[in-house]
Design a protein around this motif. Structure first.
Motif, mmCIF file in Angstrom:
data_model
loop_
_atom_site.group_PDB
_atom_site.id
_atom_site.type_symbol
_atom_site.label_atom_id
_atom_site.label_comp_id
_atom_site.label_asym_id
_atom_site.label_seq_id
_atom_site.Cartn_x
_atom_site.Cartn_y
_atom_site.Cartn_z
ATOM 1 N N LEU A 5 0.889 -1.157 0.116
ATOM 2 C CA LEU A 5 0.113 0.148 -0.147
ATOM 3 C C LEU A 5 0.880 1.242 -0.031
ATOM 4 N N GLU A 6 1.866 1.508 0.832
ATOM 5 C CA GLU A 6 2.935 2.480 1.017
ATOM 6 C C GLU A 6 3.395 2.591 -0.339
ATOM 7 N N ALA A 7 4.026 1.596 -0.977
ATOM 8 C CA ALA A 7 4.505 1.837 -2.332
ATOM 9 C C ALA A 7 3.816 2.361 -3.355
ATOM 10 N N ARG A 8 2.379 1.636 -3.541
ATOM 11 C CA ARG A 8 1.484 2.216 -4.425
ATOM 12 C C ARG A 8 1.360 3.658 -4.293
ATOM 13 N N VAL A 9 1.010 4.265 -2.950
ATOM 14 C CA VAL A 9 0.663 5.552 -2.421
ATOM 15 C C VAL A 9 1.746 6.425 -3.153
ATOM 16 N N CYS A 10 3.130 6.097 -2.819
ATOM 17 C CA CYS A 10 4.443 6.925 -3.028
ATOM 18 C C CYS A 10 4.675 6.971 -4.347
ATOM 19 N N ARG A 11 4.434 5.763 -5.460
ATOM 20 C CA ARG A 11 4.192 5.752 -6.663
ATOM 21 C C ARG A 11 3.303 6.729 -7.180
ATOM 22 N N LYS A 12 2.046 6.738 -7.092
ATOM 23 C CA LYS A 12 1.141 7.724 -7.315
ATOM 24 C C LYS A 12 1.415 9.283 -7.057
ATOM 25 N N LEU A 13 1.981 9.335 -5.716
ATOM 26 C CA LEU A 13 2.386 10.871 -5.398
ATOM 27 C C LEU A 13 3.582 11.262 -6.362
ATOM 28 N N MET A 14 4.502 10.304 -6.663
ATOM 29 C CA MET A 14 5.700 10.682 -7.566
ATOM 30 C C MET A 14 5.052 10.928 -8.951
ATOM 31 N N LEU A 15 4.243 10.224 -9.431
ATOM 32 C CA LEU A 15 3.590 10.523 -10.745
ATOM 33 C C LEU A 15 2.550 11.628 -10.882
ATOM 34 N N TRP A 214 -4.328 6.187 4.499
ATOM 35 C CA TRP A 214 -3.005 5.451 4.805
ATOM 36 C C TRP A 214 -2.165 6.812 5.002
ATOM 37 N N LEU A 215 -2.307 7.663 3.758
ATOM 38 C CA LEU A 215 -1.128 8.782 3.861
ATOM 39 C C LEU A 215 -1.597 9.730 4.764
ATOM 40 N N ILE A 216 -2.728 10.095 5.202
ATOM 41 C CA ILE A 216 -3.084 10.922 6.123
ATOM 42 C C ILE A 216 -2.726 10.542 7.480
ATOM 43 N N ALA A 217 -2.923 9.349 7.816
ATOM 44 C CA ALA A 217 -2.601 8.700 9.014
ATOM 45 C C ALA A 217 -0.902 8.678 9.340
ATOM 46 N N LYS A 218 -0.153 8.232 8.125
ATOM 47 C CA LYS A 218 1.341 8.274 8.251
ATOM 48 C C LYS A 218 1.811 9.825 8.490
ATOM 49 N N LEU A 219 1.320 10.720 7.787
ATOM 50 C CA LEU A 219 1.607 12.205 7.892
ATOM 51 C C LEU A 219 1.435 12.599 9.301
ATOM 52 N N THR A 220 0.272 12.305 9.710
ATOM 53 C CA THR A 220 -0.372 12.719 11.103
ATOM 54 C C THR A 220 0.576 12.184 12.214
ATOM 55 N N THR A 221 1.009 10.958 12.043
ATOM 56 C CA THR A 221 1.957 10.109 13.010
ATOM 57 C C THR A 221 3.224 10.985 13.020
ATOM 58 N N GLU A 222 3.909 11.126 11.652
ATOM 59 C CA GLU A 222 5.111 11.877 11.899
ATOM 60 C C GLU A 222 5.011 13.274 12.271
ATOM 61 N N ALA A 223 4.039 13.998 12.072
ATOM 62 C CA ALA A 223 3.715 15.140 12.626
ATOM 63 C C ALA A 223 3.965 15.242 14.116
ATOM 64 N N ASP A 224 3.104 14.341 14.726
ATOM 65 C CA ASP A 224 2.845 14.010 16.148
ATOM 66 C C ASP A 224 4.062 13.885 16.808
ATOM 67 N N ALA A 225 4.796 12.960 16.165
ATOM 68 C CA ALA A 225 6.150 12.283 16.703
ATOM 69 C C ALA A 225 7.241 13.860 16.579
ATOM 70 N N LYS A 226 7.037 14.446 15.725
ATOM 71 C CA LYS A 226 8.180 15.710 15.435
ATOM 72 C C LYS A 226 7.644 16.701 16.427
ATOM 73 N N GLN A 227 6.462 16.857 16.894
ATOM 74 C CA GLN A 227 5.813 18.006 17.594
ATOM 75 C C GLN A 227 6.239 17.491 19.220
ATOM 76 N N SER A 228 6.350 16.222 19.618
ATOM 77 C CA SER A 228 6.825 15.880 20.812
ATOM 78 C C SER A 228 8.210 15.883 21.105
ATOM 79 N N HIS A 229 9.111 16.178 20.160
ATOM 80 C CA HIS A 229 10.552 16.423 20.111
ATOM 81 C C HIS A 229 10.866 17.618 20.891
#
Length: 436
Positions: A5-15, A214-229
């Motif tokens: 799923l991640e590979a498919r999303v990233c491929r679509k974003l790149m294209l 999946w993309l929204i969840a992934k970006l939200t998780t990364e943002a939350d992790a960054k903000q707790s730093h």
């Protein structure tokens, strides 16, 4: 291991995203540096000395500097789609108007206004990519986007050289035709942006529902992790005061001085060896093709090894040496080889450098910080071309100016190492440096 799923999303974003933003940057860069080709006949026609041309070429970056941070904060508020469209249409109109300058003062004014019109485009796209691409794909996405600059030189240089060979039409000289012909795509693409660009992943109807989730969840998780730093910066004013932002701006200053020295002066430096307009265009374009390859390969290596510092330092040193060789060149072949070295070094440094800010900035802090790095860094685009023109007037040659620009890249390499050493003393910065 990357899921299917991640590979498919990233491929679509790149294209979907990357080819389009590359096209926009291609046109942006073309309109920014075609003045180097227009200068072949424009300077004599409107009475510009080398120093006046260098000053006018550099004034673009003063307008850019003053309006960069406000422009990116507006983009953060109103969305990329509307603001990037506004930027493109306005810079296209100003670029076309450059065909009607009549002397040094109108040349200075139009270059300054072009900088104001285009302010916010590059940092806006860098910010936009950070809203779409997970951190593991971000440096390569940025590298592909920024590859449009050397590609623009590679294709645009022969194209600009060919336009300069056109016979006068409608009472316009060759340099006037150049400005007008190359401004039209920017205006057209501004309207295409309104139809094609999507502001956020939540509005991406070209993704399947599970891909979007999946993309929204992934970006939200990364943002939350960054903000707790501990070292995270989200506020606009905090970002503008962050010493890491100022250090990255200084590093970018050297790479910009080098890049725009090439864009504005390479055609004139090459032409002094007796080449015609089209041949000059081809020779100015060749180094850029190699630079694109180096840029992508180096960014992938930086992402894979999760190392940033030496991936910035080594290319800056390479570019510095290239300028030193160019300053001592005594033949066309030596100049071309030197320009190849400079192009490769400057291009390779950029993606690892732009992978750093989004590690510790988010929200309005990312909008302001990225714009600050770009606007202060791009003042190198004023200093480099102006130094070449002024020192050519003083010394009668290009060598002294080329040495000065080389020195700015040496400073970039040293500051990168100092930032890295400082980083090791705090856990957050070590994480940034390694892309965690």
């Amino acid at each position: 291991m990357i899921s299917e799923l991640e590979a498919r999303v990233c491929r679509k974003l790149m294209l979907r995203i990357i080819p389009f933003v590359m096209l926009l940057y291609f046109i942006s860069f073309l309109d920014r540096v075609n003045v180097g080709f227009a200068a072949m006949t424009m300077n004599k026609a409107i009475g510009l000395s080398p120093a006046a041309f260098g000053l006018g070429g550099g004034l673009f970056f003063i307008g850019y500097f003053l309006f960069e941070v406000p422009s990116n904060l507006i983009l953060h508020k109103v969305g990329a789609r509307k603001w990037i469209a506004r930027v493109m249409v306005s810079w296209g109109i100003v670029s076309a108007a450059s065909a009607f300058v009549v002397g040094p003062n109108s040349f200075y004014a139009l270059r300054f206004i072009l900088g104001v019109a285009e302010a916010g485009f590059f940092p806006g796209i860098i910010l936009y990519l950070s809203l779409w691409f997970p951190s593991r794909q971000r440096a390569v996405a940025a590298a592909w986007f920024m590859a449009a600059a050397p590609i623009s030189t590679a294709i645009g240089s022969p194209l600009s050289g060919a336009i300069m060979k056109l016979p006068p039409m409608w009472g316009l000289a060759d340099w006037q035709m150049l400005y007008i012909i190359e401004a039209v795509p920017a205006i057209i693409l501004g309207f295409v942006v309104l139809k094609y660009m999507t502001d956020t992943p939540s509005k991406a109807h070209w993704l399947q529902p599970e891909e979007r989730a999946w993309l929204i969840a992934k970006l939200t998780t990364e943002a939350d992790a960054k903000q707790s730093h501990a070292g995270h910066t989200a506020g606009a004013l905090s970002a503008l005061r962050d010493p890491r932002v100022l250090a990255l701006a200084l590093i970018y200053f050297g790479t910009s001085a080098g890049l725009y020295t090439l864009g504005l002066w390479a055609p004139l430096i090459i032409r002094q060896y007796g080449f015609g307009s089209f041949e000059t265009g081809l020779l100015a374009g060749v180094p850029s093709i190699l630079a694109v390859i180096a840029m992508i390969v180096w960014a992938k290596h930086s992402d894979r090894t999760e190392e940033r510092t030496w991936h910035v330092v080594i290319p800056c040193v390479v570019a510095c040496l290239g300028f030193v060789f160019a300053g001592g060149a005594t033949s066309a072949l030596m100049i071309i080889l030197s320009l190849v070295v400079v192009n490769i070094g400057i291009s390779a440094a950029k993606a690892p450098l732009w992978a750093m800010p989004s590690m510790f900035l988010s929200g309005a802090g990312a909008a302001a910080g990225i714009a600050m790095i770009n606007s202060v860094g791009n003042l190198g685009g004023f200093v480099g071309p102006f130094a070449i023109g002024w020192l050519k007037d003083v010394t009668g040659g290009y060598s002294a100016g080329l040495y000065v620009v080389g020195a700015t890249l040496a400073v970039s390499a040293v500051v990168t190492l100092l930032l890295s050493r400082q980083s090791k003393q705090t856990p957050v910065a070590a994480g940034e440096r390694h892309g965690h």
